[in-house]
Motif scaffolding. Sequence first.
Motif, PDB file in Angstrom:
ATOM      1  N   ALA A  84      48.302 -62.326   1.292  1.00 50.22           N
ATOM      2  CA  ALA A  84      48.777 -62.803  -0.012  1.00 50.22           C
ATOM      3  C   ALA A  84      49.491 -61.686  -0.750  1.00 50.22           C
ATOM      4  O   ALA A  84      48.926 -60.609  -0.941  1.00 50.22           O
ATOM      5  N   CYS A  85      50.730 -61.935  -1.174  1.00 46.00           N
ATOM      6  CA  CYS A  85      51.436 -60.929  -1.971  1.00 46.00           C
ATOM      7  C   CYS A  85      50.776 -60.806  -3.340  1.00 46.00           C
ATOM      8  O   CYS A  85      50.862 -59.773  -3.993  1.00 46.00           O
ATOM      9  N   GLY A  86      50.110 -61.891  -3.776  1.00 49.74           N
ATOM     10  CA  GLY A  86      49.387 -61.868  -5.046  1.00 49.74           C
ATOM     11  C   GLY A  86      50.255 -62.057  -6.271  1.00 49.74           C
ATOM     12  O   GLY A  86      49.752 -62.117  -7.392  1.00 49.74           O
ATOM     13  N   ARG A  87      51.564 -62.156  -6.088  1.00 47.26           N
ATOM     14  CA  ARG A  87      52.452 -62.170  -7.247  1.00 47.26           C
ATOM     15  C   ARG A  87      53.310 -63.425  -7.333  1.00 47.26           C
ATOM     16  O   ARG A  87      53.871 -63.717  -8.386  1.00 47.26           O
ATOM     17  N   CYS A  88      53.467 -64.148  -6.229  1.00 45.26           N
ATOM     18  CA  CYS A  88      54.402 -65.274  -6.236  1.00 45.26           C
ATOM     19  C   CYS A  88      53.727 -66.506  -6.851  1.00 45.26           C
ATOM     20  O   CYS A  88      52.526 -66.535  -7.102  1.00 45.26           O
ATOM     21  N   ARG A  89      54.492 -67.520  -7.061  1.00 46.67           N
ATOM     22  CA  ARG A  89      53.993 -68.755  -7.663  1.00 46.67           C
ATOM     23  C   ARG A  89      52.801 -69.315  -6.880  1.00 46.67           C
ATOM     24  O   ARG A  89      51.778 -69.666  -7.448  1.00 46.67           O
ATOM     25  N   TYR A  90      52.923 -69.391  -5.558  1.00 47.88           N
ATOM     26  CA  TYR A  90      51.837 -69.981  -4.770  1.00 47.88           C
ATOM     27  C   TYR A  90      50.594 -69.105  -4.761  1.00 47.88           C
ATOM     28  O   TYR A  90      49.478 -69.605  -4.843  1.00 47.88           O
ATOM     29  N   CYS A  91      50.790 -67.773  -4.644  1.00 48.86           N
ATOM     30  CA  CYS A  91      49.613 -66.891  -4.671  1.00 48.86           C
ATOM     31  C   CYS A  91      48.873 -67.044  -5.987  1.00 48.86           C
ATOM     32  O   CYS A  91      47.642 -67.040  -6.026  1.00 48.86           O
ATOM     33  N   LYS A  92      49.610 -67.197  -7.077  1.00 44.96           N
ATOM     34  CA  LYS A  92      48.948 -67.335  -8.379  1.00 44.96           C
ATOM     35  C   LYS A  92      48.175 -68.643  -8.490  1.00 44.96           C
ATOM     36  O   LYS A  92      47.292 -68.782  -9.318  1.00 44.96           O
ATOM     37  N   GLN A 104      51.056 -70.504   1.513  1.00 43.05           N
ATOM     38  CA  GLN A 104      52.462 -70.806   1.202  1.00 43.05           C
ATOM     39  C   GLN A 104      53.151 -69.620   0.529  1.00 43.05           C
ATOM     40  O   GLN A 104      54.231 -69.778  -0.063  1.00 43.05           O
ATOM     41  N   CYS A 105      52.561 -68.433   0.586  1.00 39.86           N
ATOM     42  CA  CYS A 105      53.096 -67.245  -0.109  1.00 39.86           C
ATOM     43  C   CYS A 105      54.605 -67.093   0.101  1.00 39.86           C
ATOM     44  O   CYS A 105      55.091 -67.198   1.220  1.00 39.86           O
ATOM     45  N   LEU A 106      55.301 -66.830  -0.995  1.00 37.59           N
ATOM     46  CA  LEU A 106      56.764 -66.666  -0.945  1.00 37.59           C
ATOM     47  C   LEU A 106      57.162 -65.193  -0.923  1.00 37.59           C
ATOM     48  O   LEU A 106      58.342 -64.859  -0.856  1.00 37.59           O
ATOM     49  N   GLY A 107      56.161 -64.309  -1.038  1.00 38.73           N
ATOM     50  CA  GLY A 107      56.485 -62.885  -1.214  1.00 38.73           C
ATOM     51  C   GLY A 107      56.267 -62.044   0.036  1.00 38.73           C
ATOM     52  O   GLY A 107      56.099 -60.828  -0.058  1.00 38.73           O
ATOM     53  N   GLY A 108      56.232 -62.695   1.203  1.00 41.09           N
ATOM     54  CA  GLY A 108      56.071 -61.917   2.442  1.00 41.09           C
ATOM     55  C   GLY A 108      54.695 -62.053   3.059  1.00 41.09           C
ATOM     56  O   GLY A 108      54.416 -61.472   4.109  1.00 41.09           O
TER      57      GLY A 108
HETATM   58 ZN   LIG Z   1      52.592 -64.630  -2.551  1.00 37.38          ZN
END
Ligand SMILES: [Zn+2]
Length: 363
Positions: free
Chosen positions: A89-97, A103-107
């Motif tokens: 989890a990148c922890g910062r993208c819309r899906y992680c939040k 579905q993480c969009l940040g890698g």
């Molecule tokens: Zn993410």
Amino acid sequence: MKALVYHGPGQRGWDTVEDPSIIDPTDAVVRIDTSTICGTDLHILKGDVPETTPGTILGHEAVGTVVEIGPSVSTVVPGDRVLMSCVSACGRCRYCKEGRYGQCLGGGGWIFGHLINGLQAEYARVPFADTSVYKVAPELTDEQVLFLADILPTSYEVGVLNGTVSPGDTVAIVGAGPIGLAAILTSKLFTPGRIIAIDLADSRLEGAKRFGADTVINNSREDAKAIVLELTDGLGADVSFEAVGMPATFELATELVRPGGHVANIGVHGHSATLHLETLWIRDITITTGLVDTFSIPQLMRLIASGRLDPSLFATHRFPLEDTMAAYDTFADAASTNALKVVLEGNDRGATGGARAEMLVAH
Ligand SMILES: [Zn+2]
Ligand SMILES: NC(=O)c1ccc[n+]([C@@H]2O[C@H](COP(=O)([O-])OP(=O)(O)OC[C@H]3O[C@@H](n4cnc5c(N)ncnc54)[C@H](O)[C@@H]3O)[C@@H](O)[C@H]2O)c1
Ligand SMILES: [Zn+2]
């Protein structure tokens, strides 16, 4: 270091490869103490997952000890024992939040042993360490938490929670491999009235009984739909899970459910399946799909720590990590070996994994 490397369809090796190192400031490097093999690794080896390129180290489930951290990692330190999830989890993208790490969009998402090097290795680079690894309390063994990396949260989130299993429900599970069995274990957290396991293999159905299924059906010789209807006053199951990943088993799961019931698809499908809207539309059926997010790891880990969830039945075989090639043979031949999960044990791991942290800090 040594690692299990995918060399293209049908080919793998236990190779000497370059040691991993920190690339991004959010990375950690972890020594793998305990790892395991997933059915998905076999799919990759068959060539069913073309995004995984030859040269990739396989594996997406492991417990290890942090040996190095990048400059922006602040919640783990060298010596910490951590569980690595199949989903980062990148922890910062819309899906992680939203906790939808799959579905993480940040890698992030499912990257280990898929898009980046994985965890069947002596060491691994772990991206987004702060938001992707879970510290393990010293009283828990590696093996107790290992199956939290994939199968337990998968069956719990994509099966039990999506299917809204409730007290008293009849739950019908198509497929009694590790995922179907994990669905039995985690369904029991909600006290269903009856759990029915359906599989073609008697050995898997024996396993289902050990895990807590009340009724088992071998659908190579029995009529699963007729038996489920008979057990439910002609209505069908409240919830059915598809835990195989084939068109026929998806259709069966939709036939087993009562009007108003839930069909939770867990299986990974490579082919299109028919959705029989002509019979389903009038029955108020809810169908869900999903990739695991692993947001439930902390919750399930607390249940393991308190003894209310016991994953020990999954580990049927143990191999030293350097025998990963032989472990693959055993796991892939489950029909004759009865393998559920094979545990790969690294050289430096302690008896429980608990005492190793000190060793490493001193190192
Ligand atoms: Zn993410
Ligand atoms: N959605 C997710 O995020 C996610 C995560 C992990 C795994 N999965 C998927 O879950 C599925 C199950 O995983 P697994 O590791 O338990 O697989 P597995 O291959 O070990 O088990 C599948 C079981 O299905 C049985 N089976 C095959 N055909 C059948 C049929 N026609 N009727 C009844 N039973 C049949 C097999 O005998 C076997 O016991 C796979 O498709 C896997 O890729 C999904
Ligand atoms: Zn997996």
